[in-house]
Scaffold this motif. Sequence first.
Motif, PDB file in Angstrom:
ATOM      1  N   THR A   1      10.680  79.511 -99.380  1.00 19.74           N
ATOM      2  CA  THR A   1      10.231  80.877 -99.641  1.00 19.74           C
ATOM      3  C   THR A   1      10.622  81.773 -98.469  1.00 19.74           C
ATOM      4  O   THR A   1      10.366  81.426 -97.315  1.00 19.74           O
TER       5      THR A   1
ATOM      6  N   SER B   1      10.117  85.804 -97.305  1.00 21.76           N
ATOM      7  CA  SER B   1       9.440  87.060 -97.621  1.00 21.76           C
ATOM      8  C   SER B   1       9.755  88.085 -96.533  1.00 21.76           C
ATOM      9  O   SER B   1      10.072  87.727 -95.398  1.00 21.76           O
TER      10      SER B   1
ATOM     11  N   ARG C   1       9.303  92.727 -95.737  1.00 21.01           N
ATOM     12  CA  ARG C   1       8.815  94.031 -96.191  1.00 21.01           C
ATOM     13  C   ARG C   1       9.859  95.076 -95.846  1.00 21.01           C
ATOM     14  O   ARG C   1      10.261  95.197 -94.704  1.00 21.01           O
TER      15      ARG C   1
ATOM     16  N   ASP D   1       6.368  94.798-100.190  1.00 18.44           N
ATOM     17  CA  ASP D   1       6.446  93.361 -99.934  1.00 18.44           C
ATOM     18  C   ASP D   1       7.385  92.718-100.949  1.00 18.44           C
ATOM     19  O   ASP D   1       7.291  92.989-102.152  1.00 18.44           O
ATOM     20  N   ARG D   2       8.263  91.844-100.444  1.00 14.88           N
ATOM     21  CA  ARG D   2       9.225  91.165-101.314  1.00 14.88           C
ATOM     22  C   ARG D   2       9.252  89.683-100.968  1.00 14.88           C
ATOM     23  O   ARG D   2       9.039  89.298 -99.824  1.00 14.88           O
ATOM     24  N   THR D   3       9.553  88.872-101.966  1.00 14.46           N
ATOM     25  CA  THR D   3       9.601  87.422-101.782  1.00 14.46           C
ATOM     26  C   THR D   3      10.648  86.838-102.713  1.00 14.46           C
ATOM     27  O   THR D   3      10.771  87.269-103.864  1.00 14.46           O
TER      28      THR D   3
END
Length: 95
Positions: A75, A77, A79, A83-85
């Motif tokens: 994962t 992540s 910003r 917020d993005r992942t």
Amino acid sequence: IRGNLTNDNTTVAVNLAQDKMEQLKAQKKLANDDRCPGSGDRAITATGTPNGIFDRCWRILDSPLGPHLKQIDVTVSWRDREDRTIVLSSLVYSE
């Protein structure tokens, strides 16, 4: 312009996830390991060095699909405006 930044960051995130995935898959024996979300690589750049906007973590777990299969989830992540992942998953045979 905002779209370009989001696209650039998404490309970097995918590359960071792929790099970690390949590193983990190259291990001869995979042990279960859960580094999400509390540990892993924090505040890294596109090259994986400190002081960036990306956080990267990973999980290696037994797969329910077979006794010698491990599931790897990586994962990343970050910003930008929000917020993005992204998550990459793979199954690996491990003896």
